[in-house]
Design a protein around this motif. Structure first.
Motif, PDB file in Angstrom:
ATOM      1  N   UNK A 154      23.122  91.455  93.808  1.00  0.00           N
ATOM      2  CA  UNK A 154      22.654  90.202  93.219  1.00  0.00           C
ATOM      3  C   UNK A 154      23.439  89.045  93.792  1.00  0.00           C
ATOM      4  N   UNK A 155      22.808  87.869  93.790  1.00  0.00           N
ATOM      5  CA  UNK A 155      23.493  86.682  94.281  1.00  0.00           C
ATOM      6  C   UNK A 155      23.890  85.773  93.120  1.00  0.00           C
ATOM      7  N   UNK A 156      24.666  84.770  93.472  1.00  0.00           N
ATOM      8  CA  UNK A 156      24.958  83.636  92.586  1.00  0.00           C
ATOM      9  C   UNK A 156      25.753  84.037  91.347  1.00  0.00           C
ATOM     10  N   UNK A 157      26.737  84.877  91.545  1.00  0.00           N
ATOM     11  CA  UNK A 157      27.637  85.201  90.432  1.00  0.00           C
ATOM     12  C   UNK A 157      29.021  85.506  90.983  1.00  0.00           C
ATOM     13  N   UNK A 158      30.015  85.474  90.108  1.00  0.00           N
ATOM     14  CA  UNK A 158      31.395  85.660  90.550  1.00  0.00           C
ATOM     15  C   UNK A 158      31.796  87.137  90.639  1.00  0.00           C
ATOM     16  N   UNK A 159      30.940  88.007  90.155  1.00  0.00           N
ATOM     17  CA  UNK A 159      31.273  89.427  90.166  1.00  0.00           C
ATOM     18  C   UNK A 159      31.538  89.965  91.562  1.00  0.00           C
ATOM     19  N   UNK A 160      30.953  89.329  92.577  1.00  0.00           N
ATOM     20  CA  UNK A 160      31.146  89.796  93.962  1.00  0.00           C
ATOM     21  C   UNK A 160      32.610  89.664  94.381  1.00  0.00           C
ATOM     22  N   UNK A 161      33.294  88.651  93.849  1.00  0.00           N
ATOM     23  CA  UNK A 161      34.699  88.458  94.225  1.00  0.00           C
ATOM     24  C   UNK A 161      35.562  89.567  93.620  1.00  0.00           C
ATOM     25  N   UNK A 162      35.311  89.835  92.344  1.00  0.00           N
ATOM     26  CA  UNK A 162      36.023  90.928  91.684  1.00  0.00           C
ATOM     27  C   UNK A 162      35.717  92.253  92.380  1.00  0.00           C
ATOM     28  N   UNK A 163      34.437  92.461  92.694  1.00  0.00           N
ATOM     29  CA  UNK A 163      34.029  93.718  93.322  1.00  0.00           C
ATOM     30  C   UNK A 163      34.685  93.875  94.690  1.00  0.00           C
ATOM     31  N   UNK A 164      34.757  92.795  95.463  1.00  0.00           N
ATOM     32  CA  UNK A 164      35.360  92.908  96.787  1.00  0.00           C
ATOM     33  C   UNK A 164      36.845  93.259  96.676  1.00  0.00           C
ATOM     34  N   UNK A 165      37.548  92.600  95.764  1.00  0.00           N
ATOM     35  CA  UNK A 165      38.985  92.886  95.647  1.00  0.00           C
ATOM     36  C   UNK A 165      39.208  94.340  95.233  1.00  0.00           C
ATOM     37  N   UNK A 166      38.394  94.822  94.298  1.00  0.00           N
ATOM     38  CA  UNK A 166      38.558  96.215  93.864  1.00  0.00           C
ATOM     39  C   UNK A 166      38.186  97.208  94.967  1.00  0.00           C
ATOM     40  N   UNK A 167      37.139  96.879  95.724  1.00  0.00           N
ATOM     41  CA  UNK A 167      36.763  97.761  96.835  1.00  0.00           C
ATOM     42  C   UNK A 167      37.852  97.756  97.905  1.00  0.00           C
ATOM     43  N   UNK A 168      38.464  96.594  98.133  1.00  0.00           N
ATOM     44  CA  UNK A 168      39.571  96.509  99.075  1.00  0.00           C
ATOM     45  C   UNK A 168      40.741  97.383  98.633  1.00  0.00           C
ATOM     46  N   UNK A 169      41.026  97.364  97.339  1.00  0.00           N
ATOM     47  CA  UNK A 169      42.123  98.199  96.825  1.00  0.00           C
ATOM     48  C   UNK A 169      41.783  99.681  96.979  1.00  0.00           C
ATOM     49  N   UNK A 170      40.519 100.034  96.760  1.00  0.00           N
ATOM     50  CA  UNK A 170      40.116 101.430  96.934  1.00  0.00           C
ATOM     51  C   UNK A 170      40.261 101.843  98.396  1.00  0.00           C
ATOM     52  N   UNK A 171      39.913 100.934  99.290  1.00  0.00           N
ATOM     53  CA  UNK A 171      40.036 101.222 100.714  1.00  0.00           C
ATOM     54  C   UNK A 171      41.492 101.472 101.091  1.00  0.00           C
TER      55      UNK A 171
END
Lengths: 351, 199
Positions: free
Chosen positions: A307-324
């Protein structure tokens, strides 16, 4: 669309959403992980990572490499990306981005306090702190003898101050108090973050509610499992659970009285989203529960990008980065210990 | 007659020498099995530690959390250097003794040494269990000591870290067993060397 974000989001958030989606495309793929899993040495891993976004961070590291060096440099990359986004963000996105780091701040506070209790050198402890959780007066934590002093001397001027109201005592700090402090702070932080996202409304509230509820539920399960066989009473255990999430309140009542893994399974299997997680485990087993939870989390985080136009993408990216980074840490350890047959025990593919 | 007696004596000597060689080979075989077992449990332990770090996070499982305050060792090794009855040194592991018990045992050890021949000491919790007739009490004590030892990483630790502790505990037992076996191996080797010289 929830609140017609498409009309106004791009005015302040469009640039950074594009940036974070660009960062997302730089995450390692299954093909990258397959190459990494076949490496014989840490230098091979460095060579494979040189072709990725991590290349510039590892290229100047001399051999022989250590697993902690790889993790440290990969974390630096994530931190640089975060700082770039934070400096470009306006309100309320900047506050949202700061919320993402409060968990690391809590971990750093507990690390410094625990290390000081064990008479460790403060400089050594500061080197082990997560860079996303650093703040100016962190070194002063070493002088505090109890939580009241901790709050009064240092934390009153940090974003963690509001979370301390539930755990201020004059008791001297010891291992049990510190653990309860850690979990109480984290509970207060999650609840505060949840309320903040609810206030933002729209797609951000909807998506972040789901992600934070999952985080709260996972923490409840981990607290339960980790406290089995310890001196933590049922009441104290219940107090550490967050007041939101799918398991709140009835699941928490059941988890609070669990004495072994099978009882935890029995409590969790009543909830369909967690039934699939626990169905992967055999009876009494808890070793692969972490991986199962991480896999579920990654699935939900990836969906946030749909989905677009929400802040959840920022949280999701940081968490995915930590998983990586966790994946890279595990692969490096398996390669360094010559145990490549176990490398797929804990790697969670993101794409 | 004399020839027959001499013949019996030399066949006894040969049998004795063969027995010494067999003892040496048996000890060597057992020692190599233990070396293999040690290697395997160390590998498992280190991987479990990495797994615990993956699960709990690097900030919760790292060397900067080790407790540098002075405290009694929770596990001690007692070395009995052999006496009149035996020439072999004997290594005994005393696991999970609390600080009070460690002092008590040290006092008892000193008292026993000042008396006659040294006695092998049982693990302290087993002795307590025998005296009190309560294995459950002994187990609770051991669990408490284990918990206390892990508390430097926090009081709510992952089961993976507890599994790591258990694996390294087994490794320590294997090391002590190897020490005892090595002592008997060296003794068997000495006997074989002696037999060769007399030949």
């Amino acid at each position: 669309m929830y609140g017609f974000e498409a009309l106004t989001f791009n005015i302040h958030g469009g640039y950074l959403e594009a940036i974070v989606r660009g960062y997302r495309s730089g995450l390692l793929t299954a093909a990258d992980y397959n190459n990494l899993c076949q490496c014989e040495t840490l230098d091979d891993i460095k060579m494979h990572l040189s072709a990725t976004e991590y290349g510039s961070y590892l290229q100047n590291e001399p051999s022989p490499l250590h697993t902690t060096t790889i993790v440290e440099k990969c974390t630096l990359k994530l931190v640089d990306e975060y700082k770039h986004m934070l400096t470009q963000a306006t309100e309320p996105l900047s506050t949202f981005l700061e919320y993402i780091t409060y968990g690391h701040m809590i971990d750093n506070v507990v690390l410094i306090v625990t290390g000081t209790l064990h008479e460790r050198d403060v400089q050594e402890l500061l080197e082990k702190c997560h860079p996303l959780g650093m703040f100016d007066s962190i070194a002063t934590l070493a002088v505090a003898q109890n939580m009241r002093e901790l709050y009064r001397l240092v934390l009153v001027d940090t974003p963690l101050a509001p979370y301390f109201s539930e755990c201020i005592t004059s008791e001297d700090l010891d291992d049990m108090n510190i653990e309860i402090m850690r979990n109480t702070l984290y509970k207060a932080y999650l609840e505060d973050f949840y309320r903040f996202c609810q206030k933002l409304g729209g797609a951000t509230a909807e998506i972040m509610s789901d992600l934070l509820a999952f985080e709260a539920d996972r923490r409840a399960v981990n607290i339960t499992i980790n406290s089995i066989g310890t001196e933590l009473t049922r009441d104290d255990r219940r107090k550490l659970y967050s007041n939101f999430g799918l398991l709140y309140p009835y699941g928490h009542e059941e988890l609070a009285v669990c004495e072994d893994m099978d009882q935890v399974r029995g409590a969790m299997e009543k909830y369909p989203p967690y039934q699939s997680i626990f169905s992967k485990l055999s009876y009494g087993e808890s070793q692969i529960l972490d991986k199962a939870f991480y896999e579920e989390e990654v699935k939900r985080l990836c969906l946030a990008f749909e989905q677009q136009f929400h802040y959840g993408v920022f949280f999701a990216y940081m968490r995915l980065g930590e998983q990586e980074i966790r994946n890279l840490m595990w692969i490096s350890e398996c390669v360094a210990q010559n145990q490549k047959s176990r490398v797929h025990d804990s790697v969670v593919f993101i794409f | 007659m004399q020839t027959s007696v001499d013949g019996n004596q030399s066949s006894n000597e040969i049998a004795g020498a063969d027995q010494n060689i067999l003892n040496l080979l048996d000890s060597m075989d057992n020692y190599l099995i233990l070396v293999d077992s040690l290697s395997s449990s160390l590998r498992q332990g280190w991987l479990e530690l990495a797994s615990a770090r993956y699960s709990m996070g690097a900030s919760r499982v790292n060397s900067s959390l080790f407790d540098l305050k002075s405290h009694q060792a929770s596990t001690t090794l007692q070395v009995d250097n052999g006496g009149i009855d035996t020439e072999l040194p004997c290594f005994t592991l005393c696991k999970w003794t609390s600080s009070d018990e460690a002092k008590l045992e040290e006092d008892e050890l000193l008292k026993n040494k000042s008396d006659s021949p040294p006695v092998q000491h049982l693990e302290s919790e087993e002795r307590k269990a025998e005296e009190s007739g309560s294995p459950v009490t002994a187990n609770n004590h051991v669990e408490k000591e284990r918990f206390k030892s892990l508390s430097m990483f926090g009081t709510l630790v992952s089961p993976k870290l507890r599994a790591t502790q258990s694996t390294f505990e087994t490794t320590l037992e294997t090391l002590v067993e190897m020490s005892n076996l090595r002592a008997s191996l060296l003794c068997a080797y000495d006997h074989v060397q002696k037999d060769r010289k007399t030949d």
